[in-house]
Scaffold this active site. Structure first.
Site: not given
Length: 229
Positions: A41, A198
């Site tokens: 990330d 997600d």
């Protein structure tokens, strides 16, 4: 030497070679290969530097002190480390790309270039692959963003939030060739575009039906914002 190599190649290709029988498959010997995919990330910290971070959900700031963005290291350094340790693939996720202009994100494109020079495994970049209007008023397509990523050294691009729009368009009218996923796949091949979502658990009664869009069409089980994590 180069011409000799080409001559030998042509001679072998034109030679009549009898096909060899493959024989019966050896049952029971096929196994799944373990693949390690390192996902990083990446976002800018308060000083404007690109760092690898880790969040609690979407909260990537320290819980104490100045609440700075959690910094786990430099993206290129960590890509190189994971490659040296044997990762089969590396995925860089720009978790703030939806706020800016991904095709003109020069620091991130620089990270991709340097990482691709150091790491010789498939490199995936996710984040910001969508249509948007740039600050100068020009329209930038998801394919333009993918072009910039591929030219910087990416092997694949990950589509997050825009995959929701693609799913809704598919349920509404089937494949049209107009969604970001279809356009990138048509230009670079299906292997070059992946979807990263997600997921969010939806609890239903034991006999409950899943939510619908209307007219009996099942609602895609994706969050409205689907930034790759």
């Amino acid at each position: 030497p180069g011409l000799d190599l080409l001559r030998r190649f042509v001679a072998l290709a034109s030679a009549a070679v009898a096909p060899q029988p493959l024989g019966a498959p050896d049952a029971g010997t096929t196994t799944l290969a373990r693949r390690v995919i390192a996902a990083l990330d990446v976002r800018t910290n308060d000083a404007g530097d690109l760092v690898v971070t880790k969040g609690d959900g979407y909260d990537v700031r320290e819980s104490a002190g100045e609440k700075a963005v959690r910094n786990l290291g430099k993206p290129v350094d960590l890509c190189a480390r994971y490659y040296d340790e044997g990762a089969d693939e590396i995925c860089v996720l720009n978790i703030c790309a939806f706020k800016g202009e991904a095709a003109g994100d020069l620091p991130l494109l620089g990270v991709l270039r340097r990482a691709s020079e150091r790491c010789f495994v498939p490199l995936t970049i996710g984040g910001g692959v969508r249509d948007y209007v740039a600050a100068d008023g020009s329209r930038v397509s998801a394919l333009d963003v993918a072009d910039a990523y591929f030219r910087a050294g990416a092997d694949k691009v990950g589509v997050g939030s825009d995959a929701v729009a693609a799913a809704l368009a598919y349920y509404a009218s089937g494949p049209t060739g107009a969604t970001s996923i279809e356009r990138i796949a048509a230009q670079y091949g299906r292997q070059a575009v992946v979807v990263s979502l997600d997921p969010r658990r939806v609890w239903l009664a034991a006999d409950g039906a899943p939510p619908e869009l209307g007219g009996g069409t099942p609602l895609p089980k994706v969050a409205v914002h689907a930034t790759a994590r």
